[in-house]
Design a protein around this motif. Structure first.
Motif, PDB file in Angstrom:
ATOM      1  N   PRO A 140      29.473   7.227 -20.945  1.00 26.24           N
ATOM      2  CA  PRO A 140      30.878   7.016 -20.583  1.00 26.24           C
ATOM      3  C   PRO A 140      31.811   8.137 -21.023  1.00 26.24           C
ATOM      4  CG  PRO A 140      30.233   5.560 -22.380  1.00 26.24           C
ATOM      5  CD  PRO A 140      28.980   6.196 -21.883  1.00 26.24           C
ATOM      6  N   LEU A 161      37.580   7.382 -14.637  1.00 27.16           N
ATOM      7  CA  LEU A 161      38.447   6.478 -15.379  1.00 27.16           C
ATOM      8  C   LEU A 161      39.921   6.856 -15.245  1.00 27.16           C
ATOM      9  CD1 LEU A 161      36.409   5.928 -18.669  1.00 27.16           C
ATOM     10  CD2 LEU A 161      36.638   4.383 -16.726  1.00 27.16           C
ATOM     11  N   VAL A 190      30.754  -2.507 -11.575  1.00 20.70           N
ATOM     12  CA  VAL A 190      32.039  -2.622 -12.252  1.00 20.70           C
ATOM     13  C   VAL A 190      33.105  -2.085 -11.312  1.00 20.70           C
ATOM     14  CG1 VAL A 190      33.362  -2.047 -14.311  1.00 20.70           C
ATOM     15  CG2 VAL A 190      30.871  -2.244 -14.450  1.00 20.70           C
ATOM     16  N   TRP A 208      39.294  -4.814 -15.203  1.00 24.99           N
ATOM     17  CA  TRP A 208      37.961  -4.533 -14.671  1.00 24.99           C
ATOM     18  C   TRP A 208      37.271  -5.840 -14.313  1.00 24.99           C
ATOM     19  CZ3 TRP A 208      36.586   0.385 -13.695  1.00 24.99           C
ATOM     20  CH2 TRP A 208      37.236   1.405 -14.396  1.00 24.99           C
ATOM     21  N   LEU A 218      36.892   0.417 -20.301  1.00 18.52           N
ATOM     22  CA  LEU A 218      35.704  -0.074 -19.601  1.00 18.52           C
ATOM     23  C   LEU A 218      35.130  -1.295 -20.319  1.00 18.52           C
ATOM     24  CD1 LEU A 218      33.521   2.976 -18.509  1.00 18.52           C
ATOM     25  CD2 LEU A 218      34.267   1.087 -17.068  1.00 18.52           C
TER      26      LEU A 218
END
Length: 288
Positions: free
Chosen positions: A68, A77, A144, A153, A7
């Motif tokens: 996260p 993810l 994002v 990303w 990320l």
């Protein structure tokens, strides 16, 4: 780059509220999945409004997340390359964000007709919020999106401190509309890639989607040249070529006649029959 571990840095996890917008039309039983991953998760269904109540079971879900490393974010993810979700941040709570996003569920095309948008589709969000129209952001400070082809990303942020009001209905520009048409095509090719990897795992293929992309585009072009237009017809053509180990069907006289001789039988039916014949031929040669 590995999307599941990469990320972007400096996201405002501790300063603003983070949200995942997940596509209920792509993920089967999305509410149940979320409950199993995080029983106390705060979710809002974008289709929980008068115009969409009949579709609530497949609604995009706006899910509040905190950090996260929590289970919902890890789940996102792990599947980011499939592009069925978007990560968002806002100084506001879930309800104002949901109300803003609901304004974009139905948009007006340049010719004046209405269309639905799959807002939780990462490629769709990338086109919209990357178009430069500051009105689209509303209460959102950044989005994002994962690009499963490029394996990277993309971060989208408004250039203005306060975004102008979003009109309802929102009218797509010619450029946005053309780009979204390509999103539909891109989605079909990604589904084709997943199909080939699932049903023909023995075929030697490049390691990444980006490396396989020219092959997918070639299959699409060859199918189009035969008059095939729907995704199912493209998949049958890809099956045909896989059973033939990528060689042209033309040396096989029965396949050549089936595909190239004028016929009252629709080409979609003929390509399905050709794929079945190639499967039988491959089985006789010892293929699975």
């Amino acid at each position: 780059m590995n999307l599941s571990t990469s990320l972007p840095t400096d996201l405002p996890w501790n300063e603003q509220q983070a949200f995942l917008l997940l596509d209920g039309a792509t993920l089967n039983d999305l509410p149940q999945r979320l409950k199993s991953l995080s029983p106390g998760a705060n979710t809002l269904a974008l289709y929980d409004c008068p115009s969409f109540t009949a579709l609530r079971d497949i609604s995009p879900l706006l899910v509040s997340v905190q950090q996260p490393d929590e289970s919902l974010v890890r789940f996102y993810l792990e599947h980011a390359h499939e592009e069925w979700g978007v990560l968002m941040f806002s100084p506001d709570s879930a309800h104002p964000v949901a109300q803003h996003l609901r304004k974009l569920l139905t948009v007006e095309l340049p010719q004046g007709t209405s269309a639905f948008l799959r807002l939780a589709d990462a490629a769709t969000a990338r086109i919209l919020f990357g178009s430069g129209d500051q009105r689209l952001f509303g209460p959102l400070s950044c989005l994002v999106t994962a690009d499963g082809v490029a394996a990277d990303w993309q971060l989208h942020q408004p250039r203005l401190a306060e975004c102008p009001e979003l009109p309802t209905p929102y009218r797509l520009s010619l450029e946005q509309n053309a780009a979204l048409d390509q999103v539909d095509r891109r989605r079909v090719l990604l589904e084709l890639d997943a199909h080939l990897r699932r049903f023909f795992p023995e075929r030697p293929v490049a390691e990444t989607v980006a490396q396989r992309w020219p092959m997918l585009e070639q299959l699409e072009a060859e199918a189009s040249a035969l008059g095939l237009s729907s995704p199912s017809e493209l998949f049958y053509y890809a099956n045909l070529m896989a059973w033939l180990d990528g060689s042209s069907p033309d040396p096989h006289s029965h396949l050549h006649r089936l595909l190239h001789t004028p016929s009252l039988q629709p080409i979609g039916e003929r390509i399905a029959l050709a794929a079945d014949m190639a499967h039988q031929w491959a089985s006789e040669r010892g293929r699975p």
